[in-house]
Structure formats: C-alpha cells, structure tokens
Design a protein around this motif. Structure first.
Motif, short mmCIF file in Angstrom:
data_model
loop_
_atom_site.label_atom_id
_atom_site.label_comp_id
_atom_site.label_asym_id
_atom_site.label_seq_id
_atom_site.Cartn_x
_atom_site.Cartn_y
_atom_site.Cartn_z
N UNK A 89 0.86 -1.18 0.00
CA UNK A 89 0.00 0.00 0.00
C UNK A 89 0.89 1.23 0.00
N UNK A 90 0.55 2.20 -0.82
CA UNK A 90 1.22 3.50 -0.78
C UNK A 90 0.18 4.54 -0.44
N UNK A 91 0.57 5.50 0.42
CA UNK A 91 -0.37 6.53 0.82
C UNK A 91 0.29 7.58 1.69
N UNK A 92 -0.54 8.32 2.39
CA UNK A 92 -0.08 9.37 3.29
C UNK A 92 -0.47 9.02 4.71
N UNK A 93 0.48 9.15 5.61
CA UNK A 93 0.25 8.87 7.02
C UNK A 93 -0.30 10.11 7.70
N UNK A 94 -1.31 9.95 8.55
CA UNK A 94 -1.94 11.09 9.22
C UNK A 94 -2.42 10.68 10.61
N UNK A 95 -2.51 11.64 11.52
CA UNK A 95 -3.11 11.41 12.83
C UNK A 95 -4.62 11.59 12.67
N UNK A 96 -5.38 10.67 13.29
CA UNK A 96 -6.82 10.68 13.12
C UNK A 96 -7.50 11.03 14.44
N UNK A 97 -8.46 11.94 14.39
CA UNK A 97 -9.22 12.33 15.57
C UNK A 97 -10.65 11.80 15.55
N UNK A 98 -11.14 11.47 14.36
CA UNK A 98 -12.57 11.16 14.22
C UNK A 98 -12.97 9.76 14.66
N UNK A 99 -12.01 8.88 14.92
CA UNK A 99 -12.33 7.52 15.36
C UNK A 99 -11.97 7.33 16.82
N UNK A 100 -12.70 6.48 17.47
CA UNK A 100 -12.39 6.10 18.84
C UNK A 100 -11.35 4.99 18.80
N UNK A 101 -10.22 5.21 19.45
CA UNK A 101 -9.14 4.22 19.45
C UNK A 101 -9.63 2.88 19.98
N UNK A 156 -3.72 6.45 4.43
CA UNK A 156 -4.72 6.48 3.36
C UNK A 156 -4.23 5.61 2.21
N UNK A 157 -5.12 4.79 1.67
CA UNK A 157 -4.75 3.90 0.57
C UNK A 157 -4.89 4.66 -0.74
N UNK A 158 -3.76 5.09 -1.30
CA UNK A 158 -3.76 5.75 -2.61
C UNK A 158 -3.50 4.75 -3.72
N UNK A 159 -2.63 3.79 -3.44
CA UNK A 159 -2.27 2.79 -4.45
C UNK A 159 -2.08 1.45 -3.75
N UNK A 160 -2.66 0.42 -4.33
CA UNK A 160 -2.52 -0.92 -3.78
C UNK A 160 -2.06 -1.86 -4.89
N UNK A 161 -1.01 -2.62 -4.61
CA UNK A 161 -0.50 -3.59 -5.58
C UNK A 161 -0.22 -4.90 -4.86
N UNK A 162 -0.28 -5.98 -5.61
CA UNK A 162 0.01 -7.29 -5.05
C UNK A 162 0.67 -8.19 -6.07
#
Length: 155
Positions: free
Chosen positions: A90-102, A122-128
C-alpha cells in the motif's frame, strides 16, 4: 480472481484479492521517512474503508503522521515447501486521526501498553504479487477461500 502473468512465475494480484489478504491479517510493516534514515517497523493494524489504521504512542510514527509523510505498508506470506509466496503493498499518506475512537478500532501495538494516538495510512495505491507453487497447481478463478491464504499458495 483476476491475475495477470509476468515473465517467469510472478503474477499480479487484483485489487479485490489484495484487500482480502490485507483484511485477513493483522501484522504488517509500516515504512516511512525518519531522521536520519527511513524506518520500517512491524505494526498491528486494522483495515477500515480506504485506510490502514495503527495505534501508537509518541515517537517516529507519530512524528511522521503529524507531518503527513508519504508512507508504505506491506503484508506478505510464504510457503517454503511449495516455493510460493504473496505480497501486498500500500502506498499513501500517514496522518493522525481524531474522528475515530481508538478503543473501537483497537489495533493494539505489538509492544503492548495503552496507545495514545490513532494513525491512518490512506490507501492511494494498492498492488500485489504472487509466486505460485513450482508445479502441479493452478489458481482457481475464484478469490481464495482459506483465511490463511494457504490455497493461494497451493495448499
């Protein structure tokens, strides 16, 4: 399952199979830029929607997420006896999330403890990719059935 062949024994897995493999496992590797060099760390994770969620405390992962760094995530499996393996990236951007309950997502860190932060890649690109068994086995036209993906590797 759709699979396209490349030279030799390497095949490309379709997105549906990649997502199924991701959801069937709970430990992968998160790679991101850190000072002074890149880091690759094993993490427990959960797939939800278009993201890979990881809980963490203060440190390199949290710092990378605060900076919204690009990151890569990988899960794989192999069967040495059959000479087969698979890998999802998976390629994407790492971010801190506030909207979900841990506590609701609950991907507990491998090191234990109570995590302070929830991160999302965030899943921008997925390859397998898959290396099928050496001989005497063909891939079914259906998505693999066994939770451990053993039938994907010829089991």
């Amino acid at each position: 399952m759709s699979e396209s062949s490349q030279p030799g024994r390497l095949s490309v897995l379709d997105t549906r199979t990649c997502l199924q493999l991701l959801r069937a496992h709970s430990v992968g590797r998160l790679a991101f830029n850190a000072d002074p060099s890149p880091e690759v760390l094993p993490v427990n994770y959960i797939v939800d929607g278009d993201g890979i969620f990881v809980c963490t405390g203060p440190g390199a992962k949290h710092t990378a997420a605060l900076a919204r760094e690009p990151a890569t995530f990988q899960v794989d499996g192999h069967d040495e006896q059959r000479g087969s393996a698979w890998s999802v990236m998976i390629r994407g951007t790492l971010d801190v999330v506030d909207k979900y309950d841990i506590e609701a997502l609950r991907p507990q860190p491998l090191v234990g403890g109570k995590p302070e932060y929830l991160l999302c890649l965030s899943i921008y690109r997925i390859t397998g990719r898959r290396i099928p068994p050496e001989a005497g086995w063909t891939l079914s036209s259906q998505v693999w059935r066994d939770r451990d993906a053993s039938d994907l590797m010829g089991g």
